[in-house]
Write an enzyme that holds these catalytic residues in place. Structure first.
Site, mmCIF file in Angstrom:
data_model
loop_
_atom_site.group_PDB
_atom_site.id
_atom_site.type_symbol
_atom_site.label_atom_id
_atom_site.label_comp_id
_atom_site.label_asym_id
_atom_site.label_seq_id
_atom_site.Cartn_x
_atom_site.Cartn_y
_atom_site.Cartn_z
ATOM 1 N N HIS A 261 -8.047 -13.469 -33.479
ATOM 2 C CA HIS A 261 -9.187 -14.347 -33.244
ATOM 3 C C HIS A 261 -8.914 -15.749 -33.791
ATOM 4 O O HIS A 261 -9.612 -16.707 -33.436
ATOM 5 C CB HIS A 261 -10.446 -13.761 -33.888
ATOM 6 C CG HIS A 261 -11.710 -14.067 -33.148
ATOM 7 N ND1 HIS A 261 -12.069 -15.343 -32.761
ATOM 8 C CD2 HIS A 261 -12.720 -13.273 -32.714
ATOM 9 C CE1 HIS A 261 -13.235 -15.318 -32.140
ATOM 10 N NE2 HIS A 261 -13.642 -14.064 -32.091
ATOM 11 N N ASP B 64 -8.332 -8.518 -12.019
ATOM 12 C CA ASP B 64 -7.839 -7.524 -11.065
ATOM 13 C C ASP B 64 -6.327 -7.629 -10.955
ATOM 14 O O ASP B 64 -5.789 -8.648 -10.520
ATOM 15 C CB ASP B 64 -8.508 -7.770 -9.707
ATOM 16 C CG ASP B 64 -8.109 -6.754 -8.659
ATOM 17 O OD1 ASP B 64 -7.302 -5.858 -8.966
ATOM 18 O OD2 ASP B 64 -8.602 -6.871 -7.519
#
Length: 453
Positions: free
Chosen positions: A159, A384
């Protein structure tokens, strides 16, 4: 959310870890981080698992490309040309640790990881420790393939380098490159110097003041934690919004209540009651607010570092427990506007810069709830690899702000069409407190939120 206590046993055959490097030469340089990036609380790797159904009939891929692990590894190598800092280490360049595993069960037998426990899910990510003092890898990936097709991608990302929007940019880039694109649709931008503050003495004063006034829980500190995900339907959220609008009576509201305000307030109060925090101690609510387009000038579209401020509400425990829920919602709404003010953003950068220079970490004691919202990141349908969008996304508990202080709002999974819309609420609490929290969330589910309010 329904929890499936899965009894399916399976074995994972893990191959050797390989280091995936950029497919083309990249510049070698030392890059600085922003004041937000340097927050010591953001250092842990954040593990997330993305679940993809089998799509073996896809005509887009030939036989050599049908292996998702090979495809993702190649795409990762191409993406690292643009996101080359993720291939580095804290101190030197190295590569991204990449592990391929094979599971001897069908992904459907694990219900696509929907509602399974943390002990199952954590097998689909891995930690890669570095030897010596060479620094840690900001990105680690594991692709697990299941019998009869289907796979998971376990992405472990620091992070300190990316926030949620930055991680989404990177993940989309990895998915785009095997689909015919030669460059990512959004080119990454570093420019961390835009978010660097000036040291101030305020943090030291705040820490001394807060140390003696924060609420405490009889259940904390505690290592016996439960991690649960609760599904809250869109109908239930609408019902609570209408109830709170009625609670406001004849009061004129300039803006309607949002889902994160309403559900955030309810979860905050429910968590307070579950932890049995003392009534005369201070309780804090922190909401992560994205600031990319708030700054003047706005940050570049491809900025993938941490770019958020924290909206804050502070009350005494007794106030949180007793005031009307609609008042909590209005306080959260007002705090979002304060956090979005440019002067407040720059001031918070000054405070963060001081904290990072002094290596100040705020210990978790249950008195704070840090809420972050993943619903707008587009990490389900939009990423995708040729198997359509992922059907599920599961974060593992983060040791950030001490597990129990973190709360995540997630989009519903696509495993069960009846759960379309709505919100998944991911929390970590001591075992002794979870039963009460479940009671509060059941009241919400059955339309009795007002009774708990």
């Amino acid at each position: 959310m329904e929890n499936h206590h899965n009894t399916t046993t399976f074995l994972l055959e893990k191959k050797d870890v390989v280091l995936v490097k950029p497919s083309k030469p990249t510049s070698s340089c030392v890059l600085s981080l922003s004041s937000i990036d340097n927050n010591p609380n953001l250092e842990p790797l954040c593990h997330t698992v993305y679940v993809y159904r089998s799509n073996i009939d896809s005509s887009f891929y030939n036989n050599n490309q049908a292996d998702p692990a090979c495809l993702i590894r190649e795409a990762l190598s191409k993406a690292l040309v643009y996101y080359y800092p993720l291939a580095g280490k804290l101190k030197k360049k190295n590569g991204v640790p990449f592990l391929v595993a094979n599971a001897n069960c069908k992904l459907s037998s694990l219900h696509y990881l929907d509602g399974v426990g943390v002990e199952v899910t954590k097998q689909f990510v891995f930690d890669f420790s570095s030897e010596g003092d060479s620094g840690y890898h900001p990105l680690v990936m594991q692709v697990t393939k299941f019998s009869r097709g289907g796979f998971t991608i376990g992405m472990s990302l620091s992070h300190s380098v990316c926030d949620g929007f930055g991680a989404a940019h990177f993940f989309r880039a990895v998915a785009e490159l095997p689909n015919g694109k030669s460059v990512p649709s959004v080119k990454p931008v570093w420019k961390r110097e835009r978010l660097v503050g000036t040291p101030t003495e305020e943090p030291l004063q705040l820490i001394e003041k807060r140390a003696t006034s924060l609420a405490t829980s009889p259940y904390l500190p505690n290592t016996d934690l439960l991690h649960e995900c609760f599904y809250e339907s869109n109908d239930g959220i609408k019902r609570l919004k209408m109830s709170l609008m009625q609670e406001c009576g004849s009061e004129t509201l300039k803006e309607s209540f949002t889902t994160i305000e309403v559900l955030g307030a309810y979860v905050w109060r429910s968590r307070f009651r579950a932890l049995k925090l003392n009534l005369d101690g201070k309780i804090m609510f922190w909401l992560i607010v994205e600031i990319r387009n708030i700054l003047n000038p706005p940050l570049p579209v491809g900025y993938y570092g941490n770019a958020f401020a924290s909206a804050k509400v502070e009350l005494l425990g007794g106030e949180l427990n007793e005031v009307p829920l609609s008042k909590l919602v209005k306080l959260i709404k007002a705090s979002k506007k304060v956090a979005s003010n440019s002067d407040n953003i720059m001031h918070s950068l000054d405070v963060l810069e001081t904290c990072s220079q002094l290596d100040i970490k705020f210990d978790a004691g249950g008195s704070s709830m840090v809420l972050t919202d993943w619903r707008q990141l587009g990490l389900l349908e939009e990423v995708d690899f040729g198997w359509k969008g992922s059907i599920n996304i599961i974060p593992l508990p983060w040791n950030m702000f001490g597990y129990v202080d973190m709360c995540l709002f997630l989009p519903p999974s696509n495993v069960n069409p009846s759960m379309k819309d709505g919100v998944r609420v991911f929390v970590s609490l001591p075992r002794a407190a979870m039963a009460k929290f479940k009671e509060e969330m059941e009241a919400f589910k059955h339309g009795n939120a007002g009774a708990c309010a």
